[in-house]
Design an enzyme around this catalytic site. Sequence first.
Site, PDB file in Angstrom:
ATOM      1  CE  LYS A 262      -2.640  -8.105  -2.833  1.00 49.25           C
ATOM      2  NZ  LYS A 262      -2.132  -6.201  -3.236  1.00 49.25           N
TER       3      LYS A 262
ATOM      4  CB  CYS B 151      -0.946   0.136   1.146  1.00 47.41           C
ATOM      5  SG  CYS B 151      -1.979   1.684   0.825  1.00 47.41           S
TER       6      CYS B 151
ATOM      7  N   GLY C 261      -2.881  -7.586  -9.760  1.00 50.10           N
ATOM      8  CA  GLY C 261      -3.113  -6.570 -10.766  1.00 50.10           C
ATOM      9  C   GLY C 261      -3.666  -6.531 -12.552  1.00 50.10           C
TER      10      GLY C 261
END
Length: 342
Positions: free
Chosen positions: A143, A104, A216
């Site tokens: 991630k 993030c 993505g």
Amino acid sequence: MTDAKCSTREEASPWRLSVAPMMAWTDLHCRYFHRLLTRHTRLYTEMVTTGALLHGDVPRHLDFNPEEHPLALQLGGSEPADLEACAKLAQQWGYDEVNLNCGCPSERVQRGAFGACLMAEPQLVADCVKAMRDAVDIPVTVKHRIGIDKVERYEFVRDFVGTLAEAGCEVFIVHARNAWLQGLSPKENREVPPLRYELVHRLKREFPGLTVGLNGGVTTTAQVLEQLQGGLDGVMVGREAYHNPYVMATWDAEVYGDTDAAAPTREAVEAEMVRYCERQATLGVPWAHVMRHVLGLYNGLPGARRWRQVWSDHRLKSLPAAEVSRLAQAARLGQEAAAPTA
């Protein structure tokens, strides 16, 4: 079911297909809805910070419906001891996995010194992973992005993965874009940096013993299958699953080979969500908090906009969910409906 289909399902990686953690979206109501559409796909919570768990309302952040399994908790943090304590909570509450967010790019996350900026400190992330792995029996996964800012060398993400693998991490979900820590909003960070799937595939080739999944830009089942057939262990779908949720209805059959899992109709899913709303109402949860996640159910069909408008009408919030559903279906089908009574 054919032997080939059975084999596909039995041999599938637990990370073969998953729905991404999405802030303000993938709460327990959203996940319950998604589970009605797919039984096998792995679901993730919103990112929960270690501070929120260690100093806040644990049940509010960790409660979930039993139907949501397989289910992973995504954590945001950078202190090994804090992450260890939160991983223990994840296991105690019955989660199937704990996932560390290293992808993030938001300014709020950066101020907390976690998220994508952690990719610049692979040894710290390795320490975090080791602390969590030593504390729990459930999988600890990461991630992350393929790079940060203008660092586009494959060697950057290769060394990051290699350092974490040495610490015992075996599962990597890779968002195939760089994260720009300055100059782009979180939304732009999902769109502007180019997708580079080839780097994710290269990681899998270089680390064949690791589980490597791609995130993505994937929007169709055909794209999911293309990536899996190309050698990756898994695919994670994000916003398409939220905005066009019925795409998930065929995943069990087409991705997992479970031909016994007939795709539910949209009407049946809506009816079950109404029943769920009625159960939640006894706990004080308004149906609007639940149904906001369901607004894309009829996307692409005639009348979808009219159906969505009814469920979004704040003037109807005092009505029971079943009555709103009746009005929404009538609007979708272009039928007259009796005036609602409060």
